[in-house]
Each structure stands twice: as structure tokens, then as C-alpha cells.
Design a protein around this motif. Structure first.
Motif, PDB file in Angstrom:
ATOM      1  N   GLU A  86       0.832  -1.204   0.000  1.00 15.41           N
ATOM      2  CA  GLU A  86       0.000   0.000   0.000  1.00 15.41           C
ATOM      3  C   GLU A  86       0.867   1.256   0.000  1.00 15.41           C
ATOM      4  O   GLU A  86       0.583   2.224  -0.720  1.00 15.41           O
ATOM      5  CB  GLU A  86      -0.920  -0.001   1.219  1.00 15.41           C
ATOM      6  N   ASN A  87       1.937   1.236   0.769  1.00 15.60           N
ATOM      7  CA  ASN A  87       2.858   2.378   0.778  1.00 15.60           C
ATOM      8  C   ASN A  87       3.516   2.571  -0.587  1.00 15.60           C
ATOM      9  O   ASN A  87       3.708   3.709  -1.048  1.00 15.60           O
ATOM     10  CB  ASN A  87       3.930   2.189   1.848  1.00 15.60           C
ATOM     11  N   ALA A  88       3.823   1.461  -1.237  1.00 15.65           N
ATOM     12  CA  ALA A  88       4.416   1.552  -2.569  1.00 15.65           C
ATOM     13  C   ALA A  88       3.414   2.134  -3.575  1.00 15.65           C
ATOM     14  O   ALA A  88       3.779   2.920  -4.443  1.00 15.65           O
ATOM     15  CB  ALA A  88       4.894   0.180  -3.024  1.00 15.65           C
ATOM     16  N   ARG A  89       2.139   1.721  -3.429  1.00 17.67           N
ATOM     17  CA  ARG A  89       1.100   2.258  -4.326  1.00 17.67           C
ATOM     18  C   ARG A  89       0.929   3.761  -4.093  1.00 17.67           C
ATOM     19  O   ARG A  89       0.796   4.545  -5.060  1.00 17.67           O
ATOM     20  CB  ARG A  89      -0.225   1.536  -4.083  1.00 17.67           C
ATOM     21  N   ILE A  90       0.927   4.176  -2.830  1.00 15.36           N
ATOM     22  CA  ILE A  90       0.808   5.602  -2.512  1.00 15.36           C
ATOM     23  C   ILE A  90       2.005   6.368  -3.070  1.00 15.36           C
ATOM     24  O   ILE A  90       1.871   7.485  -3.579  1.00 15.36           O
ATOM     25  CB  ILE A  90       0.691   5.795  -0.983  1.00 15.36           C
ATOM     26  N   SER A  91       3.175   5.765  -2.988  1.00 15.86           N
ATOM     27  CA  SER A  91       4.368   6.417  -3.528  1.00 15.86           C
ATOM     28  C   SER A  91       4.239   6.629  -5.035  1.00 15.86           C
ATOM     29  O   SER A  91       4.661   7.662  -5.570  1.00 15.86           O
ATOM     30  CB  SER A  91       5.609   5.576  -3.228  1.00 15.86           C
ATOM     31  N   VAL A  92       3.637   5.654  -5.740  1.00 11.88           N
ATOM     32  CA  VAL A  92       3.412   5.803  -7.178  1.00 11.88           C
ATOM     33  C   VAL A  92       2.457   6.965  -7.451  1.00 11.88           C
ATOM     34  O   VAL A  92       2.685   7.792  -8.339  1.00 11.88           O
ATOM     35  CB  VAL A  92       2.869   4.496  -7.784  1.00 11.88           C
ATOM     36  N   SER A  93       1.372   7.043  -6.664  1.00 10.90           N
ATOM     37  CA  SER A  93       0.394   8.128  -6.847  1.00 10.90           C
ATOM     38  C   SER A  93       1.035   9.483  -6.594  1.00 10.90           C
ATOM     39  O   SER A  93       0.819  10.446  -7.349  1.00 10.90           O
ATOM     40  CB  SER A  93      -0.799   7.923  -5.907  1.00 10.90           C
ATOM     41  N   ASN A  94       1.819   9.571  -5.518  1.00  3.73           N
ATOM     42  CA  ASN A  94       2.484  10.835  -5.207  1.00  3.73           C
ATOM     43  C   ASN A  94       3.476  11.225  -6.305  1.00  3.73           C
ATOM     44  O   ASN A  94       3.583  12.403  -6.669  1.00  3.73           O
ATOM     45  CB  ASN A  94       3.205  10.738  -3.860  1.00  3.73           C
ATOM     46  N   ALA A  95       4.184  10.235  -6.828  1.00  2.11           N
ATOM     47  CA  ALA A  95       5.138  10.517  -7.903  1.00  2.11           C
ATOM     48  C   ALA A  95       4.409  10.975  -9.170  1.00  2.11           C
ATOM     49  O   ALA A  95       4.896  11.842  -9.898  1.00  2.11           O
ATOM     50  CB  ALA A  95       5.978   9.281  -8.189  1.00  2.11           C
ATOM     51  N   GLN A  96       3.225  10.382  -9.425  1.00  2.38           N
ATOM     52  CA  GLN A  96       2.430  10.790 -10.581  1.00  2.38           C
ATOM     53  C   GLN A  96       1.964  12.241 -10.432  1.00  2.38           C
ATOM     54  O   GLN A  96       2.021  13.035 -11.383  1.00  2.38           O
ATOM     55  CB  GLN A  96       1.212   9.867 -10.732  1.00  2.38           C
ATOM     56  N   LEU A  97       1.501  12.608  -9.228  1.00  3.64           N
ATOM     57  CA  LEU A  97       1.069  13.981  -8.975  1.00  3.64           C
ATOM     58  C   LEU A  97       2.239  14.958  -9.111  1.00  3.64           C
ATOM     59  O   LEU A  97       2.087  16.055  -9.663  1.00  3.64           O
ATOM     60  CB  LEU A  97       0.462  14.093  -7.575  1.00  3.64           C
ATOM     61  N   ALA A  98       3.383  14.545  -8.600  1.00  6.82           N
ATOM     62  CA  ALA A  98       4.569  15.408  -8.715  1.00  6.82           C
ATOM     63  C   ALA A  98       4.940  15.642 -10.177  1.00  6.82           C
ATOM     64  O   ALA A  98       5.314  16.756 -10.567  1.00  6.82           O
ATOM     65  CB  ALA A  98       5.741  14.784  -7.961  1.00  6.82           C
ATOM     66  N   LEU A  99       4.809  14.591 -11.007  1.00  3.65           N
ATOM     67  CA  LEU A  99       5.097  14.738 -12.432  1.00  3.65           C
ATOM     68  C   LEU A  99       4.086  15.672 -13.093  1.00  3.65           C
ATOM     69  O   LEU A  99       4.449  16.534 -13.900  1.00  3.65           O
ATOM     70  CB  LEU A  99       5.077  13.368 -13.111  1.00  3.65           C
ATOM     71  N   GLU A 100       2.804  15.505 -12.760  1.00  4.57           N
ATOM     72  CA  GLU A 100       1.778  16.366 -13.346  1.00  4.57           C
ATOM     73  C   GLU A 100       2.008  17.820 -12.962  1.00  4.57           C
ATOM     74  O   GLU A 100       1.853  18.731 -13.796  1.00  4.57           O
ATOM     75  CB  GLU A 100       0.386  15.899 -12.894  1.00  4.57           C
ATOM     76  N   ASN A 101       2.372  18.061 -11.692  1.00  4.48           N
ATOM     77  CA  ASN A 101       2.652  19.435 -11.261  1.00  4.48           C
ATOM     78  C   ASN A 101       3.855  20.003 -12.007  1.00  4.48           C
ATOM     79  O   ASN A 101       3.856  21.181 -12.406  1.00  4.48           O
ATOM     80  CB  ASN A 101       2.911  19.471  -9.750  1.00  4.48           C
ATOM     81  N   ALA A 102       4.869  19.186 -12.196  1.00  6.44           N
ATOM     82  CA  ALA A 102       6.047  19.654 -12.933  1.00  6.44           C
ATOM     83  C   ALA A 102       5.685  19.972 -14.384  1.00  6.44           C
ATOM     84  O   ALA A 102       6.165  20.955 -14.958  1.00  6.44           O
ATOM     85  CB  ALA A 102       7.148  18.592 -12.875  1.00  6.44           C
ATOM     86  N   GLN A 103       4.830  19.139 -14.991  1.00  7.64           N
ATOM     87  CA  GLN A 103       4.411  19.387 -16.377  1.00  7.64           C
ATOM     88  C   GLN A 103       3.572  20.664 -16.476  1.00  7.64           C
ATOM     89  O   GLN A 103       3.707  21.430 -17.426  1.00  7.64           O
ATOM     90  CB  GLN A 103       3.625  18.187 -16.897  1.00  7.64           C
ATOM     91  N   LEU A 104       2.700  20.885 -15.470  1.00  6.71           N
ATOM     92  CA  LEU A 104       1.907  22.120 -15.458  1.00  6.71           C
ATOM     93  C   LEU A 104       2.807  23.341 -15.328  1.00  6.71           C
ATOM     94  O   LEU A 104       2.574  24.378 -15.964  1.00  6.71           O
ATOM     95  CB  LEU A 104       0.889  22.080 -14.309  1.00  6.71           C
ATOM     96  N   SER A 105       3.825  23.224 -14.486  1.00 12.00           N
ATOM     97  CA  SER A 105       4.761  24.333 -14.327  1.00 12.00           C
ATOM     98  C   SER A 105       5.494  24.607 -15.640  1.00 12.00           C
ATOM     99  O   SER A 105       5.724  25.768 -16.010  1.00 12.00           O
ATOM    100  CB  SER A 105       5.771  24.015 -13.219  1.00 12.00           C
ATOM    101  N   LEU A 106       5.836  23.542 -16.361  1.00 11.49           N
ATOM    102  CA  LEU A 106       6.502  23.711 -17.651  1.00 11.49           C
ATOM    103  C   LEU A 106       5.561  24.382 -18.653  1.00 11.49           C
ATOM    104  O   LEU A 106       5.959  25.299 -19.375  1.00 11.49           O
ATOM    105  CB  LEU A 106       6.969  22.355 -18.176  1.00 11.49           C
ATOM    106  N   GLU A 107       4.301  23.923 -18.702  1.00 17.02           N
ATOM    107  CA  GLU A 107       3.329  24.528 -19.617  1.00 17.02           C
ATOM    108  C   GLU A 107       3.123  26.000 -19.285  1.00 17.02           C
ATOM    109  O   GLU A 107       3.003  26.843 -20.181  1.00 17.02           O
ATOM    110  CB  GLU A 107       2.000  23.770 -19.539  1.00 17.02           C
ATOM    111  N   SER A 108       3.058  26.293 -17.974  1.00 23.08           N
ATOM    112  CA  SER A 108       2.877  27.684 -17.552  1.00 23.08           C
ATOM    113  C   SER A 108       4.065  28.533 -17.978  1.00 23.08           C
ATOM    114  O   SER A 108       3.898  29.665 -18.457  1.00 23.08           O
ATOM    115  CB  SER A 108       2.698  27.748 -16.033  1.00 23.08           C
ATOM    116  N   ALA A 109       5.271  27.985 -17.817  1.00 26.64           N
ATOM    117  CA  ALA A 109       6.472  28.723 -18.219  1.00 26.64           C
ATOM    118  C   ALA A 109       6.496  28.942 -19.726  1.00 26.64           C
ATOM    119  O   ALA A 109       6.875  30.013 -20.211  1.00 26.64           O
ATOM    120  CB  ALA A 109       7.718  27.975 -17.761  1.00 26.64           C
ATOM    121  N   GLN A 110       6.079  27.922 -20.492  1.00 31.19           N
ATOM    122  CA  GLN A 110       6.054  28.051 -21.953  1.00 31.19           C
ATOM    123  C   GLN A 110       4.992  29.057 -22.391  1.00 31.19           C
ATOM    124  O   GLN A 110       5.215  29.845 -23.316  1.00 31.19           O
ATOM    125  CB  GLN A 110       5.795  26.686 -22.587  1.00 31.19           C
ATOM    126  N   LYS A 111       3.835  29.016 -21.717  1.00 35.45           N
ATOM    127  CA  LYS A 111       2.783  29.975 -22.054  1.00 35.45           C
ATOM    128  C   LYS A 111       3.202  31.387 -21.686  1.00 35.45           C
ATOM    129  O   LYS A 111       2.881  32.349 -22.391  1.00 35.45           O
ATOM    130  CB  LYS A 111       1.490  29.598 -21.331  1.00 35.45           C
TER     131      LYS A 111
END
Length: 574
Positions: free
Chosen positions: A335-360
Motif C-alpha cells: 500500500e505504501n508503494a502504491r501511494i508512492s506511485v500516486s504521489n510521484a504521478q502527482l509530482a510529475l503532473e505538477n512539474a508538467q503544469l509548471s513547464l506549460e505555464s512557463a512556456q505559455k
């Protein structure tokens, strides 16, 4: 909407035939307000003089509570107009603003230029934005790596879940005696920690060297004789293993190691030595005895040791369960490993949003025109610094540029609540401006805003008018306007107060023989007034059209009730 030719034809059709020698009717021209007031004052004086003269000379007549005034039938404008004023505005106005800061590198336009939607107005130094994009891209790559690592860990736990469950049970690695325990029940144990030592004292192994030629003919399981040094005791054993390669023994002879397994009669220990023979071949050199099994059991997982079923000195067999871990620890790890995957996915999405914001945000460093129009102001140029957070304070400039869409001009009129019900979209509007003397412009009602504004108990509504041909008018000019609510042209009319309406038309008082004094404008004998049947047509708030029964210039009598305002009397005489 009628054309000018249609309006002229309708006006001609409504006019009565002119009598020979009668003066031609000329439509009234617009007058300035002070001229109108002067005329009103003069008319008031005339009416008062006529009434007073009539009363003093006996030519006028006031009967009971009524007064009579002579009025001539004539043509009147039947139009109904609602006046107002406003200031000319462009069809659209764009005042450039920006939230970014930097040096202006390019500004390829000038005041008065015509620009189109999408044309570049300003290009600003974007070094900071480009650095921010690079940092955002690095963050995205790091987040992708973290996500991949979390996914691999999670998948590994899922793939090894059955093995992990197996690892929850601690099993003996050999058959023997528990010589030492390292843990107690309830201890927190980490993977790789020692649990117990197991020693097989019932069997001993003797490893000796045989000549390579002899050993080449041995086989595992073959019977062997073992002699214990110092006791002369001979034990029966079996070949347990044969070395795969030869080695050099004493005197340079080639030898091969052979291990023989024997049952411990009880007196042997790992300090004893001996020799052996297999078949007819004797060993080339003796060796030392060793316990058949000596191993250490270690934990293959981490967690709380919930059970421990052996003590030191207990005999165990290979694969016997001697301890166990709490099973919920494995589920928690997954369960902790699954949560770690979810957190890593959210961190990636936030990083991608930050990149899109910077590009925009990089796009904001190139400012383009959002409309087609004309540049009215250009307040910053190449080399100037723009500060988007506070343009006014930093540069003294309210807007870097202003663009007007002059393809159409409009203005707003404020219409009183008593008149707004008569206003409709599309109605013609006549427009004048002191800035453009001698010209009358036309427009039409474009929109009616029902969000009224109430001031001092009176509500007015904004009405937007679009100028049809604005040539000569400029944004900011003040204009006066009249919305043409009803445009009926000229008609033969009498005042509304002169008509008594009936089912078959109307009745108008006219002078009978002997009813008027010698001046022709004073009623001398009301009893000699006559009633004239007329056919009525259109009407407005002052006049009613006479279709038949009277002609232009005919005299009629208007009966005024005592107490009516002088202005109403003036309206009758006008």
C-alpha cells in the motif's frame, strides 16, 4: 424603413389641395432653444392681450367656467421623437496591458498605423522566461525518474508478493540442533538479521585426499571406511562429494579431495582427525572431521517477529518453521508503494503544469493586437523597459499602446423610464454635434440595456446608438440626438383639445354667423357656435389628423376649461 422618396410621396398624399393664392406650407425648421423660448414668451403676451381685450370690450366671451379661443386648421409634423445626448466612442477600444517585465526589443508600429488582429506590437526580452523553462524541463525529467522508480518498486512488490508471504515464515535451513537464538518473540527485525544457528552433531564429514587416478573411479554414494585417529575405531560411511579438479599433493603427486559422510557415534567432534579408504584405494593424506551441517538462519523480510517456536538446544529438521512475522507488514509495504506511485504521478503532473505555464508565459513576451484597428497612442518604444506589475509608477505611462476600431462609431443615450417602452432596436436616430456644424447625421438604435440606473427616484436606461455614416465625427465628440419613435410626416391637424370624439368620428366647434367679434379672433356669442362632423386619422400627444370635414385655414373653436395651464393654451394657439 421608408426611403426619402417614399416619405416624400406619403407626405404629398396626406396634404389637402392648396387653394389658389394660399401660401405654400413650409415644414418648420429646427430652432435653437433660446429662439423657441423667445417665441413662447411673445405668444404668451399675445394670448393674454387678446383675452384681456376681449373681456374688456365685450368681444371675447367667458361662459361659466369655460373660455373660447379661435384656432386655424393647418398642417403639422406628426413625428414623435425622444431626445438625448452622448459622447462618440469607437466600435471597440484596446488599451494594452501586460503582467511581464523587461526591455522592449521590437515595436514595429507607429501612431496612426492600421493594424490587424495578430500583428506584433511589442517583443520583450524573454531571457528570464527561457531560464524558467529550462528549470521546469529539468523538474519534469526528475519527476519522471521518480515515478519510474516508484512504479518499479511497486511492481516488484506485487511480483514477489507470494515470495514475500513465504518470507514471513522463518524456516530451518538444515536438520540439526538450534545452537544459538539471536531474537525473542515480539522483536522488531530487519531483513538480513540473524535468527538462529543450526548445528548437525549426528553426522560428521571427513575430507581427505586420494590419488587422482584412484579418485577418478569413485562415485557419490559409494561405500567407504573411515578410521578415527587416536582411537583406532573404524566407521562406515559413504562418498558425499568428489572435487571436480585435481591439485598437487605432497611430493608433487596429483591428488583430488573426497568428502565422506559418517554417522557420529557420539564421541566425535570437529577437532578429531582421521583417514579413509574407498574400495582397495587408501587416501594419500588424512583430514579433519567437521559437523555435517552448520548454518545460520537469517530474516528475509522486516517487521515484528510475532512467533518463535524453538529454544536453544531444540532439534529441528530442514524447512521446519521456527518463527513468523506479522503478515500485515507486507500489505502495508504494498500500500505504501502504491501511494508512492500516486504521489510521484502527482509530482510529475505538477512539474508538467509548471513547464506549460512557463512556456505559455514565454508567449506573453510577444504582444499582439487582439483587434483590427488604428493605433491611437504609442507610449513606449524599442529600448524602453516595461514593468507589467506597475506600469504607471515605473514609467509614467498608463498604457503602452491604445488601439481603436473605427469601423463603426457608437454613443450611449440615457432614456427616461417614461419613454423607454417606445424605444426599439433599429429605430432611426437623427444626430447633430456642435463640433460639426451644419450637418445632421443618422444612426440607429443598436442595443437597449434593461439594467436601469435610478437617481433621485427616477430611473433611466442606457441605449446604444450606432452612427450610420460617421464621416466627420471623431471619438470623444459630444452629440445631441433624437430617436424617431414615430415618423408620420405632415398631416392636416387640429389640437386634440378641439375634438370631441364619438363612435363615428369626431365633432369640432366652428364659428357660426355672428359668433365672432369684428376682430375675427374673439368669440362674441358662444350660443352661435356650430358643430362640425369630421373624420379623424392619426394622432400624437398634441394633434389629431383631420381626414375630411375641414380644410387648411378653416377656423375652429377650442374650448379651454378654467384652471388649465397657460402652456396648454399656448399649445392650442401654436
Amino acid at each position: 424603413m421608408k426611403t426619402k422618396e417614399e416619405t416624400a410621396a406619403a407626405s404629398t398624399a396626406n396634404q389637402a389641395p392648396e387653394s389658389p393664392g394660399a401660401p405654400k406650407f413650409k415644414p418648420p425648421k429646427k430652432k435653437r432653444k433660446w429662439v423657441k423660448r423667445l417665441i413662447i414668451a411673445a405668444a404668451v403676451a399675445v394670448v393674454l392681450a387678446l383675452l384681456l381685450r376681449g373681456c374688456l370690450s365685450g368681444g371675447g366671451q367667458t361662459v361659466g367656467q369655460s373660455a373660447y379661443v379661435v384656432q386655424n386648421v393647418g398642417y403639422q409634423d406628426m413625428s414623435l421623437r425622444v431626445p438625448g445626448s452622448g459622447a462618440i466612442e469607437p466600435n471597440a477600444a484596446y488599451r494594452l496591458t501586460t503582467l511581464i517585465s523587461g526591455e522592449i526589443l521590437e515595436a514595429p508600429f507607429q501612431e496612426g498605423d492600421t493594424v490587424h488582429k495578430g500583428d506584433v506590437l511589442y517583443r520583450i526580452d524573454a531571457s528570464d522566461a527561457e531560464t524558467a523553462i529550462e528549470q521546469a524541463e529539468i523538474s519534469v525529467r526528475n519527476a519522471q525518474l521518480s515515478l519510474e522508480s516508484a512504479r518499479l518498486n511497486y511492481q516488484e512488490l506485487l511480483d514477489t508478493q507470494s515470495d514475500a508471504r513465504e518470507n514471513l515464515q522463518v524456516k530451518a535451513t538444515d536438520t540439526g540442533v538450534v545452537s544459538k537464538l539471536y531474537v525473542d518473540q515480539g522483536d522488531q527485525v530487519t531483513a538480513g538479521s540473524p535468527i538462529a544457528d543450526i548445528l548437525d552433531r549426528d553426522h560428521m564429514k571427513l575430507t581427505v585426499s586420494f590419488h587422482a587416478v584412484d579418485a577418478a573411479g569413485f562415485s557419490v554414494g559409494q561405500s567407504a571406511a573411515v578410521r578415527v585417529d587416536g582411537t583406532g575405531e573404524t566407521l562406515t560411511g559413504t562418498v558425499d562429494s568428489i572435487a571436480a579438479t585435481d591439485s598437487v599433493g605432497a611430493g608433487g603427486a596429483l591428488v583430488r579431495s573426497v568428502t565422506i559422510l559418517v554417522t557420529n557415534p557420539g564421541a566425535l567432534s570437529d577437532s578429531a582427525t582421521g583417514t579413509a579408504s574407498v574400495g582397495e584405494a587408501d587416501c594419500a593424506a588424512g583430514g579433519s572431521f567437521a559437523y555435517a551441517a552448520s548454518s545460520q538462519v537469517v530474516a528475509k523480510t522486516s517487521g515484528e517477529l510475532t512467533s518463535l517456536t524453538v529454544r536453544e538446544g531444540d532439534r529441528v529438521t530442514e524447512n521446519q518453521v521456527i518463527a513468523a512475522f506479522e503478515e500485515t507488514d507486507m500489505a502495508a509495504q504494498i500500500e505504501n508503494a502504491r501511494i508512492s506511485v500516486s504521489n510521484a504521478q502527482l509530482a510529475l503532473e505538477n512539474a508538467q503544469l509548471s513547464l506549460e505555464s512557463a512556456q505559455k508565459r514565454l508567449e506573453d513576451y510577444t504582444i499582439t493586437s487582439p483587434i483590427d484597428g488604428t493605433v491611437i497612442e504609442k507610449n513606449l518604444d524599442v529600448g524602453d523597459n516595461i514593468n507589467g506589475s506597475n506600469t504607471t509608477a515605473s514609467t509614467g505611462v498608463t498604457y503602452p499602446a491604445v488601439i481603436y476600431d473605427l469601423s463603426a462609431l457608437t454613443f450611449d443615450m440615457s432614456i427616461n423610464e417614461l419613454d423607454i417602452s417606445q424605444i426599439q432596436v433599429g429605430q432611426t436616430v437623427e444626430i447633430t454635434s456642435q463640433a460639426v456644424e451644419g450637418r445632421t447625421f443618422t444612426g440607429h438604435v443598436q442595443t437597449i440595456n434593461i439594467n436601469g440606473i435610478t437617481t433621485n427616484g427616477s430611473t433611466s436606461y442606457p441605449v446604444t446608438v450606432q452612427v450610420d455614416d460617421p464621416d466627420g465625427l471623431l471619438p470623444g465628440m459630444n452629440v445631441s440626438a433624437e430617436i424617431v419613435v414615430q415618423d408620420e410626416g405632415q398631416a392636416l391637424c387640429v389640437p386634440i383639445a378641439a375634438v370631441e370624439r364619438g363612435e363615428s368620428g369626431g365633432v369640432v366647434l366652428v364659428p357660426g354667423e355672428g359668433s365672432l367679434a369684428e376682430d375675427g379672433v374673439t368669440v362674441a356669442d358662444p350660443s352661435k357656435l356650430e358643430k362640425c362632423q369630421v373624420t379623424l386619422g392619426r394622432s400624437n400627444d398634441q394633434y389629431v389628423e383631420i381626414v375630411s370635414g375641414l380644410s387648411e385655414g378653416d377656423a375652429i373653436i377650442v374650448e379651454m376649461e378654467a384652471g388649465s395651464s397657460l402652456m396648454n393654451m399656448l399649445t392650442v394657439t401654436g
